[in-house]
Write a protein that holds these residues in place. Structure first.
Motif, PDB file in Angstrom:
ATOM      1  N   UNK A   1      14.257   6.703 -56.452  1.00  0.00           N
ATOM      2  CA  UNK A   1      14.213   8.066 -56.979  1.00  0.00           C
ATOM      3  C   UNK A   1      14.648   8.148 -58.444  1.00  0.00           C
ATOM      4  N   UNK A   2      15.039   7.011 -59.011  1.00  0.00           N
ATOM      5  CA  UNK A   2      15.527   7.017 -60.394  1.00  0.00           C
ATOM      6  C   UNK A   2      17.027   6.938 -60.482  1.00  0.00           C
ATOM      7  N   UNK A   3      17.691   6.424 -59.424  1.00  0.00           N
ATOM      8  CA  UNK A   3      19.142   6.281 -59.345  1.00  0.00           C
ATOM      9  C   UNK A   3      19.850   7.649 -59.418  1.00  0.00           C
ATOM     10  N   UNK A   4      21.113   7.652 -59.011  1.00  0.00           N
ATOM     11  CA  UNK A   4      21.970   8.807 -59.257  1.00  0.00           C
ATOM     12  C   UNK A   4      22.551   8.661 -60.662  1.00  0.00           C
ATOM     13  N   UNK A   5      22.459   9.722 -61.447  1.00  0.00           N
ATOM     14  CA  UNK A   5      22.861   9.658 -62.848  1.00  0.00           C
ATOM     15  C   UNK A   5      23.687  10.899 -63.177  1.00  0.00           C
ATOM     16  N   UNK A   6      24.809  10.700 -63.870  1.00  0.00           N
ATOM     17  CA  UNK A   6      25.569  11.821 -64.438  1.00  0.00           C
ATOM     18  C   UNK A   6      25.713  11.561 -65.926  1.00  0.00           C
ATOM     19  N   UNK A   7      25.766  12.630 -66.696  1.00  0.00           N
ATOM     20  CA  UNK A   7      25.673  12.475 -68.137  1.00  0.00           C
ATOM     21  C   UNK A   7      26.669  13.379 -68.855  1.00  0.00           C
ATOM     22  N   UNK A   8      27.154  12.905 -70.000  1.00  0.00           N
ATOM     23  CA  UNK A   8      27.974  13.685 -70.928  1.00  0.00           C
ATOM     24  C   UNK A   8      27.263  13.658 -72.268  1.00  0.00           C
TER      25      UNK A   8
ATOM     26  N   UNK B   1      22.309   3.231 -56.535  1.00  0.00           N
ATOM     27  CA  UNK B   1      21.864   3.857 -55.296  1.00  0.00           C
ATOM     28  C   UNK B   1      20.641   4.716 -55.623  1.00  0.00           C
ATOM     29  N   UNK B   2      19.757   4.879 -54.651  1.00  0.00           N
ATOM     30  CA  UNK B   2      18.545   5.688 -54.812  1.00  0.00           C
ATOM     31  C   UNK B   2      17.668   5.180 -55.959  1.00  0.00           C
ATOM     32  N   UNK B   3      17.508   3.886 -56.005  1.00  0.00           N
ATOM     33  CA  UNK B   3      16.699   3.261 -57.053  1.00  0.00           C
ATOM     34  C   UNK B   3      15.300   3.850 -57.117  1.00  0.00           C
TER      35      UNK B   3
ATOM     36  N   UNK C   1      31.636  10.987 -52.682  1.00  0.00           N
ATOM     37  CA  UNK C   1      32.309  10.322 -51.568  1.00  0.00           C
ATOM     38  C   UNK C   1      31.893   8.893 -51.321  1.00  0.00           C
ATOM     39  N   UNK C   2      31.051   8.320 -52.168  1.00  0.00           N
ATOM     40  CA  UNK C   2      30.546   6.965 -51.958  1.00  0.00           C
ATOM     41  C   UNK C   2      30.993   6.067 -53.104  1.00  0.00           C
ATOM     42  N   UNK C   3      31.575   4.903 -52.761  1.00  0.00           N
ATOM     43  CA  UNK C   3      32.013   3.933 -53.763  1.00  0.00           C
ATOM     44  C   UNK C   3      30.849   3.022 -54.138  1.00  0.00           C
ATOM     45  N   UNK C   4      30.540   2.982 -55.432  1.00  0.00           N
ATOM     46  CA  UNK C   4      29.360   2.255 -55.872  1.00  0.00           C
ATOM     47  C   UNK C   4      29.625   1.531 -57.186  1.00  0.00           C
ATOM     48  N   UNK C   5      28.862   0.466 -57.431  1.00  0.00           N
ATOM     49  CA  UNK C   5      28.826  -0.117 -58.767  1.00  0.00           C
ATOM     50  C   UNK C   5      28.033   0.830 -59.669  1.00  0.00           C
ATOM     51  N   UNK C   6      28.383   0.838 -60.934  1.00  0.00           N
ATOM     52  CA  UNK C   6      27.695   1.711 -61.878  1.00  0.00           C
ATOM     53  C   UNK C   6      27.620   1.037 -63.238  1.00  0.00           C
ATOM     54  N   UNK C   7      26.556   1.326 -63.943  1.00  0.00           N
ATOM     55  CA  UNK C   7      26.424   0.893 -65.333  1.00  0.00           C
ATOM     56  C   UNK C   7      26.626   2.111 -66.213  1.00  0.00           C
TER      57      UNK C   7
END
Length: 352
Positions: free
Chosen positions: A178-185, A174-176, A124-130
């Motif tokens: 804590x190691x950022x929020x990360x999703x992976x494939x 976000x949550x730098x 639900x949060x709009x964020x920049x992502x790498x």
């Protein structure tokens, strides 16, 4: 979990990373990729982001020393989030880092894409992502086109299927700490030993211990206990095991909150089996360094995902499959001396 209908592709750099154990090298581009029209960015967005629409597990970057500063990817993406002008330079460092961990002989070389996205939504949060993506598997495509009053056929080798992303990760700004929020494939190829390099060696991830993962872990541990451990200590039929699995799934579907003692009493019931399960859970927590809380909010998405791998089918040779969904007392197992075969007796009121 992840949506991209408001997202845009800001920058992209492409490099090639080989397998150093095979004597291959890496090749770095001199500048970010220039996209010539509006079609290519749209196709790239589909290729990179669509696989994450079904991603439920959220991770954090980590380091075994607990010092996040030693995680290379955390260091690299922080540089870009703090100063966007460093994007291409950092993409080169990321390619070199991937090359340094690409040592297993079964790891395939391929193109590495580093992408800066704006306005990607997670939880639900709009964020920049790498995003960091690797294409390892190529395909051959046929092209049919009109030609001189008829049609001609051509082909293109070593092409990328935009519906099949091999490996990818999105790291959200976000949550730098804590190691950022990360999703992976990670569509693993090359065997188990080669498969770990993306998540474990390149990214160094730990799963976020939220309700989704608590629910998944609890159901997974219980399933392993029933299928692999319980009959070492107790005499169990397959029908008994299926009944215990069905009762656990019923508990998770009906309850909003998991309570270990309540679950043990309602689902397992047998005091000795309860003790065995709690010991099994503790062994899992120690082995995988993952704590399963005694109480947590149940995630419906995790229950639905685990339900797909919970088996309620009793397979009898190659002749019959019995689906057990309810009261196990309505099915009895026996042995016919005359036929020298096992049998099941099933009670029912109506035949559908």
């Amino acid at each position: 979990m992840v949506t991209f209908f408001e997202a845009s592709l800001n920058k992209i750099s492409v490099h090639h990373v080989g397998n150093q154990s095979q004597g291959e090298m890496y090749a770095l581009s001199e500048a970010p990729l220039q996209l010539k029209d509006d079609v290519i960015p749209s196709l790239l967005m589909q290729y990179f982001l669509k696989p994450f629409e079904k991603a439920n597990e959220v991770y954090h970057l980590m380091h075994s020393s607990d010092d996040l500063a030693l995680n290379e990817i955390h260091h690299f993406v922080t540089d870009v989030f703090e100063d966007n002008s460093k994007f291409h330079e950092v993409s080169e460092q990321i390619a070199k880092h991937l090359y340094s961990v690409s040592t297993h002989p079964n790891i395939k070389g391929g193109e590495l894409y580093t992408v800066y996205f704006n306005q990607v939504q997670i939880e639900g949060e709009l964020l920049d992502a790498i995003g960091i993506f690797k294409s390892e598997n190529k395909e051959t495509y046929l092209k049919v086109y009109p030609n001189e009053g008829g049609f001609a056929v051509d082909y293109e080798q070593e092409a990328i299927n935009i519906n099949k992303l091999d490996k990818g990760v999105l790291i959200f700004n976000v949550e730098k700490e804590n190691g950022y929020k990360v999703v992976v494939v990670d569509k693993a190829t090359g065997g188990q030993d080669a498969a770990v390099y993306w998540k474990d060696d390149f990214l160094q991830l730990k799963i976020r211990n939220d309700s989704f993962n608590q629910t998944s872990n609890a159901l997974g541990v219980y399933k392993n206990f029933i299928t692999n451990k319980l009959d070492e200590e107790f005499e169990m039929t397959k029908a008994d095991k299926i009944d215990l699995l069905n009762r656990s799934m019923k508990y998770f579907k009906e309850k909003e909150t998991f309570d270990m003692d309540e679950f043990a009493e309602e689902v397992i019931s047998n005091p000795e089996a309860i003790t065995s399960f709690k010991n099994f859970k503790e062994q899992y927590e120690d082995e995988f360094d993952t704590k399963i809380a005694d109480t947590f909010e149940i995630s419906d998405n995790a229950v639905k995902k685990q339900a797909r791998v919970y088996k309620s089918v009793l397979k009898l040779d190659k002749n019959f499959h019995i689906y057990i969904h309810g009261n196990k007392d309505l099915i009895e197992k026996g042995f016919d001396d005359g036929k020298a075969m096992n049998f099941y007796k099933v009670y029912f009121k109506e035949e559908a």
